[in-house]
Every structure is written in C-alpha cells, then in structure tokens.
Design an enzyme around this catalytic site. Sequence first.
Site, mmCIF file in Angstrom:
data_model
loop_
_atom_site.group_PDB
_atom_site.id
_atom_site.type_symbol
_atom_site.label_atom_id
_atom_site.label_comp_id
_atom_site.label_asym_id
_atom_site.label_seq_id
_atom_site.Cartn_x
_atom_site.Cartn_y
_atom_site.Cartn_z
ATOM 1 N N TYR A 77 -9.002 5.965 7.560
ATOM 2 C CA TYR A 77 -9.130 6.409 8.951
ATOM 3 C C TYR A 77 -10.186 7.499 8.941
ATOM 4 O O TYR A 77 -9.977 8.558 8.322
ATOM 5 C CB TYR A 77 -7.812 6.985 9.474
ATOM 6 C CG TYR A 77 -6.701 5.969 9.637
ATOM 7 C CD1 TYR A 77 -5.969 5.507 8.552
ATOM 8 C CD2 TYR A 77 -6.370 5.464 10.901
ATOM 9 C CE1 TYR A 77 -4.942 4.584 8.707
ATOM 10 C CE2 TYR A 77 -5.348 4.538 11.066
ATOM 11 C CZ TYR A 77 -4.644 4.106 9.967
ATOM 12 O OH TYR A 77 -3.627 3.185 10.118
ATOM 13 N N HIS A 118 0.860 -1.196 0.000
ATOM 14 C CA HIS A 118 0.000 0.000 0.000
ATOM 15 C C HIS A 118 0.886 1.233 0.000
ATOM 16 O O HIS A 118 1.668 1.432 0.922
ATOM 17 C CB HIS A 118 -0.895 0.017 1.244
ATOM 18 C CG HIS A 118 -2.051 -0.933 1.141
ATOM 19 N ND1 HIS A 118 -3.238 -0.726 1.779
ATOM 20 C CD2 HIS A 118 -2.193 -2.086 0.456
ATOM 21 C CE1 HIS A 118 -4.083 -1.719 1.506
ATOM 22 N NE2 HIS A 118 -3.452 -2.563 0.709
ATOM 23 N N TYR A 163 4.500 7.034 9.189
ATOM 24 C CA TYR A 163 3.587 5.913 8.900
ATOM 25 C C TYR A 163 4.337 4.752 8.242
ATOM 26 O O TYR A 163 4.126 3.591 8.588
ATOM 27 C CB TYR A 163 2.439 6.401 8.012
ATOM 28 C CG TYR A 163 1.278 5.432 7.956
ATOM 29 C CD1 TYR A 163 0.272 5.473 8.927
ATOM 30 C CD2 TYR A 163 1.178 4.474 6.955
ATOM 31 C CE1 TYR A 163 -0.794 4.587 8.893
ATOM 32 C CE2 TYR A 163 0.112 3.588 6.916
ATOM 33 C CZ TYR A 163 -0.870 3.648 7.887
ATOM 34 O OH TYR A 163 -1.922 2.760 7.854
ATOM 35 N N LYS A 214 1.554 0.932 14.940
ATOM 36 C CA LYS A 214 2.960 0.925 15.356
ATOM 37 C C LYS A 214 3.305 -0.195 16.348
ATOM 38 O O LYS A 214 4.480 -0.367 16.706
ATOM 39 C CB LYS A 214 3.336 2.280 15.988
ATOM 40 C CG LYS A 214 3.385 3.405 14.995
ATOM 41 C CD LYS A 214 4.557 3.251 14.030
ATOM 42 C CE LYS A 214 4.423 4.106 12.805
ATOM 43 N NZ LYS A 214 4.503 3.398 11.539
ATOM 44 N N PRO A 259 -3.579 1.433 18.750
ATOM 45 C CA PRO A 259 -3.365 0.892 17.397
ATOM 46 C C PRO A 259 -3.440 1.919 16.266
ATOM 47 O O PRO A 259 -3.084 1.586 15.129
ATOM 48 C CB PRO A 259 -4.477 -0.156 17.250
ATOM 49 C CG PRO A 259 -5.482 0.166 18.295
ATOM 50 C CD PRO A 259 -4.785 0.899 19.387
#
Length: 390
Positions: free
Chosen positions: A201, A72, A385, A297, A293
């Site tokens: 998100y 991704h 990220y 990480k 979460p």
Amino acid sequence: MKTKVGIIGGGPSGLMLSQLLDLQGIDNIVLERQSREYVLGRIRAGVLEHGFAKLMRVAKCGDRMDAEGELHDGFFIAENGVKRRIDLAGHTGGNSVVVYGQTELTRDLYEAREKMGGNVIHNIDDVEFFDLKSDAPYLTYKRGDEINRIDCDFIIGADGFHGPSRKAIPKDVLREYEKVYPFGWLGVMSQTKPVSPELIYSKSNRGFALCSMRSQVLSRYYIQVPLTDTVDDWSDDAFWAELKLRLPTAEAAALETGPSIEKSIAPLRSFVAEPMRYGNLFLAGDAAHIVPPTGAKGLNSAASDIYYLYHGMLAHYKNGDDTGLEQYSEKALARVWKAQRFSWWMTSLLHTFPDNNAFDDKMQKTDMEYLFSSEAALTSLAENYVGLPF
Ligand SMILES: Cc1cc2nc3c(=O)[nH]c(=O)nc-3n(C[C@H](O)[C@H](O)[C@H](O)COP(=O)(O)OP(=O)(O)OC[C@H]3O[C@@H](n4cnc5c(N)ncnc54)[C@H](O)[C@@H]3O)c2cc1C
C-alpha cells in the site's frame, strides 16, 4: 414452488449461504439475474480473512483455495518511497490472510452447488416481495415471459448494492449512512509476475497506489484517480508510468509491465443500511453495506453476515431456537461498523484528499508516524486486517 429459504443473488454471499444450508439439509433456491458466465467474469476482491477461509472449508469448498491460494502473513506500507512491513502473524499470534481471487472462490461455490444438485436459477428479473412481515412470505420473479412464485419461510437479500431487496424495506424503517470519497481507484489486471511477494500500500505525493496480486503470474495494481477520469483517459503505458512514480525506487525499477487484461475505475464509498432484517427478509453482504477497498473488507464483511445467518437458520430449523435470527441485524451490524471504521481509517491514512487543509495534512502525517512508533497501533492494524472474530 416452495422452499424453506429463498435467496436473491448468486454472488459469494448467496452461494455460500445456499451451500452451507444445503449441507445441513435445509432446502433453498438461489435466484440470480445474470448468467453464470457473467458472474464468473467479474474481477473483484482477492484477499480473504482467515475467518472467511475457515467458512469456505466448512462449506466444503476450500480444497482449491488451500492448494492454490497464497498465505500472506504480512504486507507493506510505503510512504514517499520508504517501505515498512506490517507483521500480521507477529502481531496477531500467528494469523494471516489468504490471497485467492473472488472469481475463483465463486467458481468453487458454483461447482459445489452443482455437485449437490443445488437449485440456482439464472437469468431472472423483476423480483417482487410479498407479505414480508408474515410467517408465509413469498416472492415472484420473471424468467423469459413467465412469472413464477416461490413460497418460503425466509427471504435472503444477497443481491448486491443495486439489487431490489434493500429497497423492499419501507423508507420509514430503513436508515442509510453514506460517505462518498472524492476519488476512485483505477485497477489493472495483467499477466505479469507481482512486483512484491506481499501487497504494498503506497502513499505518495502523487496519490495512493496498491500492488496486489491474484497469483504469482497474475498481478492486480491500482492507482488513485480523480472521479472525473474515465478508463479511456488511461492507456496501459500511461498507467504503468504513473504507477512507477508512486512506488519506492526499487519496486518502480523492478516492475514487470504488460498489456492489461482488465481495466476499470471504481469510485470509493462507505455505506451501511440499518436494520439488516425486516420481517422475514434478511439482508446480507453488499446489499446492506459497501466499503472502500482499502484494507480488503468488502467480501470479508459479507462472510460474517453469512456466518451469523447460517447459525441463526441452523438453530431455527434444528432446535426451534430463534435467538440467532432475532439478534441477526444487531450482531451483523456490530461487526460491519468495525469493518467500516477500519476501511475508512485506512483510506484516510493513505490517500491524497484534494480538499484537505494544512491541519488535515498534519493529522494524516501524525497518524502514520504514530502507527509506526507504537506496537499497540500496529497490533490494532494487524488484528483488523486479518479480521475481527465472528
Ligand atoms: C468493481 C468492484 C470491485 C471490488 N473490488 C474489491 C476488492 O478489491 N476487495 C474487496 O474486498 N472487495 C471488493 N469489492 C467488493 C466485493 O466484491 C463485494 O463485497 C462482494 O462481491 C459481495 O458479495 P455479495 O454476494 O454480497 O454481492 P455481489 O457479489 O454483488 O453479488 C450479488 C449478486 O446479486 C445479483 N443480483 C443483482 N440484482 C439482482 C436481482 N434483481 N435479482 C437477482 N439477482 C440479482 C448480482 O448479479 C450478483 O451476482 C469490489 C466490488 C466491486 C463492485
């Protein structure tokens, strides 16, 4: 029994270290409290930083991940129905993350250990630690009615948040830092096609939601819920209805629903224990730190610990150089705290906080506006990220 490295915990941290050491001819034993089936039944993380994926390949466990995992190079943040994409590759010079379930990764590690004849002992209990400050530490454990002893050079505490290793560090040495968030995540796994090819998100007035996946036929969805809620409060129908209300209109309309094959609530917590070394006991992964979460990480922070430990051990056994081991706690914690900062920030940005006042709400709104108005802020999000270097 005698070995060089005694590893407590057969989760991803313990298995990965065991495999890496074994490939270098460094003898080790893994002690796991549960059965292999139980460990493989746990549904947990699913997004791997590119550094973790690299470590899987070094451990010669990356073939299935490379064949079946999904690369991704972006994800979406939605705010009250408006969806915007974070271009991970574009902001990091081509880096990405791999979507591959922790269950699959753990299975690969177990199979690799088995192929190499690795010593993983299941169903043990009552681990006790002795002479940790000496050059000859040892541990004892119970299996059935038998008490066994392992003498080793080093002991690795990779036994998760509730394991005994961290508790073996005296209270006057150990410092613990903790933040408990006033909500949890209700997660549902379903054998349905993910609503979006990339993660979403979603921040909404009703609370946070996440659309994630393990594969193109296995979806993982989460919604923020109060800590007082239990799984029994949420039928599948109620979950899907609430999720739809927190997603942009197009995704709510397209959402494929189905029976949950797993449903659980995880409270959100940030936690770090310092130092991560006491004598010849080294803590790694969830034994030393936990993140909420948001931003994925947890498992990835375990990977950097293992990387530092592996290289420290390698230098010790191959070159008699202890610098890496001496610097382990300091180096690991420097990266752990950065992952903590990122997870805390993403959690703060995206959730509804019941005790926020009007000022806090303005700050949260401004944080989001700033993010999407600044290439520098987007780059910072993207580089964290995909994973800071280790
Ligand atoms: C419910 C849940 C959901 C999660 N979801 C996500 C997510 O979506 N994304 C993400 O990035 N991270 C997630 N995480 C975090 C991630 O799964 C962990 O960071 C990761 O598992 C850490 O690996 P570990 O090997 O350090 O610890 P663990 O996976 O916890 O492994 C520790 C092992 O030690 C064993 N053990 C415990 N006590 C003893 C003992 N006394 N003796 C011997 N063995 C013992 C345990 O059985 C376990 O197998 C989640 C964690 C949990 C608990």
